[in-house]
Scaffold this motif. Sequence first.
Motif, mmCIF file in Angstrom:
data_model
loop_
_atom_site.group_PDB
_atom_site.id
_atom_site.type_symbol
_atom_site.label_atom_id
_atom_site.label_comp_id
_atom_site.label_asym_id
_atom_site.label_seq_id
_atom_site.Cartn_x
_atom_site.Cartn_y
_atom_site.Cartn_z
ATOM 1 N N THR A 1 0.829 -1.198 0.000
ATOM 2 C CA THR A 1 0.000 0.000 0.000
ATOM 3 C C THR A 1 0.871 1.258 0.000
ATOM 4 O O THR A 1 2.080 1.198 0.211
ATOM 5 C CB THR A 1 -0.902 0.031 1.240
ATOM 6 N N LYS A 2 0.215 2.396 -0.208
ATOM 7 C CA LYS A 2 0.900 3.674 -0.120
ATOM 8 C C LYS A 2 1.499 3.861 1.270
ATOM 9 O O LYS A 2 2.617 4.371 1.429
ATOM 10 C CB LYS A 2 -0.079 4.801 -0.448
ATOM 11 N N LYS A 3 0.766 3.429 2.293
ATOM 12 C CA LYS A 3 1.264 3.553 3.665
ATOM 13 C C LYS A 3 2.524 2.722 3.869
ATOM 14 O O LYS A 3 3.464 3.143 4.553
ATOM 15 C CB LYS A 3 0.181 3.120 4.656
ATOM 16 N N ASP A 4 2.557 1.535 3.270
ATOM 17 C CA ASP A 4 3.758 0.693 3.369
ATOM 18 C C ASP A 4 4.970 1.414 2.796
ATOM 19 O O ASP A 4 6.065 1.382 3.372
ATOM 20 C CB ASP A 4 3.553 -0.623 2.618
ATOM 21 N N ILE A 5 4.782 2.059 1.647
ATOM 22 C CA ILE A 5 5.880 2.798 1.022
ATOM 23 C C ILE A 5 6.296 3.974 1.903
ATOM 24 O O ILE A 5 7.487 4.220 2.127
ATOM 25 C CB ILE A 5 5.467 3.303 -0.378
ATOM 26 N N SER A 6 5.314 4.686 2.433
ATOM 27 C CA SER A 6 5.606 5.856 3.262
ATOM 28 C C SER A 6 6.425 5.482 4.489
ATOM 29 O O SER A 6 7.330 6.214 4.901
ATOM 30 C CB SER A 6 4.307 6.539 3.695
ATOM 31 N N LYS A 7 6.116 4.335 5.097
ATOM 32 C CA LYS A 7 6.806 3.910 6.313
ATOM 33 C C LYS A 7 8.247 3.487 6.053
ATOM 34 O O LYS A 7 9.030 3.336 6.991
ATOM 35 C CB LYS A 7 6.032 2.773 6.970
ATOM 36 N N MET A 8 8.613 3.315 4.798
ATOM 37 C CA MET A 8 9.981 2.914 4.477
ATOM 38 C C MET A 8 10.996 4.031 4.701
ATOM 39 O O MET A 8 12.196 3.798 4.685
ATOM 40 C CB MET A 8 10.063 2.416 3.025
ATOM 41 N N GLY A 9 10.495 5.267 4.910
ATOM 42 C CA GLY A 9 11.415 6.371 5.154
ATOM 43 C C GLY A 9 12.255 6.153 6.399
ATOM 44 O O GLY A 9 13.431 6.545 6.447
ATOM 45 N N HIS A 10 11.677 5.526 7.433
ATOM 46 C CA HIS A 10 12.429 5.215 8.644
ATOM 47 C C HIS A 10 13.288 3.987 8.374
ATOM 48 O O HIS A 10 12.784 2.878 8.268
ATOM 49 C CB HIS A 10 11.467 4.942 9.801
ATOM 50 N N GLY A 11 14.571 4.195 8.223
ATOM 51 C CA GLY A 11 15.472 3.112 7.837
ATOM 52 C C GLY A 11 15.726 3.063 6.345
ATOM 53 O O GLY A 11 16.418 2.166 5.855
ATOM 54 N N GLY A 12 15.175 4.033 5.616
ATOM 55 C CA GLY A 12 15.281 4.011 4.164
ATOM 56 C C GLY A 12 16.519 4.657 3.585
ATOM 57 O O GLY A 12 16.598 4.852 2.376
ATOM 58 N N LEU A 13 17.480 5.008 4.413
ATOM 59 C CA LEU A 13 18.724 5.609 3.928
ATOM 60 C C LEU A 13 19.826 4.566 3.912
ATOM 61 O O LEU A 13 20.274 4.086 4.959
ATOM 62 C CB LEU A 13 19.141 6.786 4.818
ATOM 63 N N CYS A 14 20.270 4.200 2.720
ATOM 64 C CA CYS A 14 21.395 3.269 2.569
ATOM 65 C C CYS A 14 22.698 4.048 2.737
ATOM 66 O O CYS A 14 22.860 5.130 2.166
ATOM 67 C CB CYS A 14 21.347 2.602 1.197
ATOM 68 N N LEU A 15 23.624 3.506 3.504
ATOM 69 C CA LEU A 15 24.902 4.173 3.749
ATOM 70 C C LEU A 15 25.962 3.817 2.722
ATOM 71 O O LEU A 15 27.079 4.337 2.784
ATOM 72 C CB LEU A 15 25.402 3.832 5.159
ATOM 73 N N GLY A 16 25.626 2.951 1.780
ATOM 74 C CA GLY A 16 26.570 2.615 0.716
ATOM 75 C C GLY A 16 27.836 1.952 1.213
ATOM 76 O O GLY A 16 28.935 2.235 0.721
#
Length: 341
Positions: free
Chosen positions: A311-326
């Motif tokens: 869902t859209k909410k599932d995508i939105s919640k990915m912001g927490h932890g969504g930064l890859c440090l490479g």
Amino acid sequence: MKKIATVDAVGHVICHDITRIVKDVVKDRAFKKGHIVREEDIPVLLSIGKEHLYVWEKEEGMLHENEAAEILYDICKNENLKPSEVKEGKVEVIADIDGLFRVDVDRLDKINEMEEIMIATRHTNYPVKKGDKLAGTRVIPLVVEEEKLKKAQEIAGNNPLMELLPYKNMKAGIVTTGSEVYKGIIKDTFTPVVINKLNEYNISVCGHKIVNDESDMIVNAITELKNDGADLIICTGGMSVDPDDLTPSSIRKSGAKIISYGAPVLPGAMFLLGYFEDETPIMGLPGCVMYAKATIFDLVLPRVAAGVKITKKDISKMGHGGLCLGCTPCKYPNCGFGKGV
């Protein structure tokens, strides 16, 4: 349960596992719960620092740590999960198949807010392999009030806290857009990357179409792949907001309902996800998927492969932890990327 001097313990039943630890040599169970102490055990027990022992005396309304850990496992257990042997008051939850591991985090949190009991898990929506350790259950003291376990059972209700979903047998259709690839000016290096990632989840490719930067060609390619039986359609190229990048609008014209164009994930902000009326998913992959080790695609694909509708909410919640440090080398999925939910 009562405490007695070890030198007086011959003939008594040990009520908990006793671990022997020698740094860099061994960490194992020296004496198992239920062991009847013998004369020759006394020097061994004293050598590992056990000058007193707790021997079992059954009390009404109290549970031994092993009994309690098994009750906690029963709260967690589900299809495709199996328990380890009960050891030192702990039961581990083991994957019996490859699949997507999911946890009801809200109910888990409520149980872990209780005193003297605990359930530790991997992150929810985590792709796992058969034999992987997924969770561990135990109580903190050697004995615990039975009432606390009943309360945990009430919180859990009738549905297990965990599930391990098998991956579906899916076929994917791939649409590669871009005049430079269509005209043979450059080699298509994107599609092999996508195929490799699909293979991780046993998703086969039933068709691949390379099209020019023309909306009608893109729509026709999507339609043909869907009509040919694709369970998942993936479009690469043309995903930015430049005027000549037509993939997002073409996906919409093909009849798919766009769930999200854009995601709070880096790399992968220009990701698109949509569904057709029959719930066939379609994705538009940004260019970062071609060169970055872990992206939004790696977070979404396991769920899609397990048949989970996003869902859209599932995508939105990915912001927490969504930064890859490479990180180099890349350690995904054994890292913090995508672990916010």
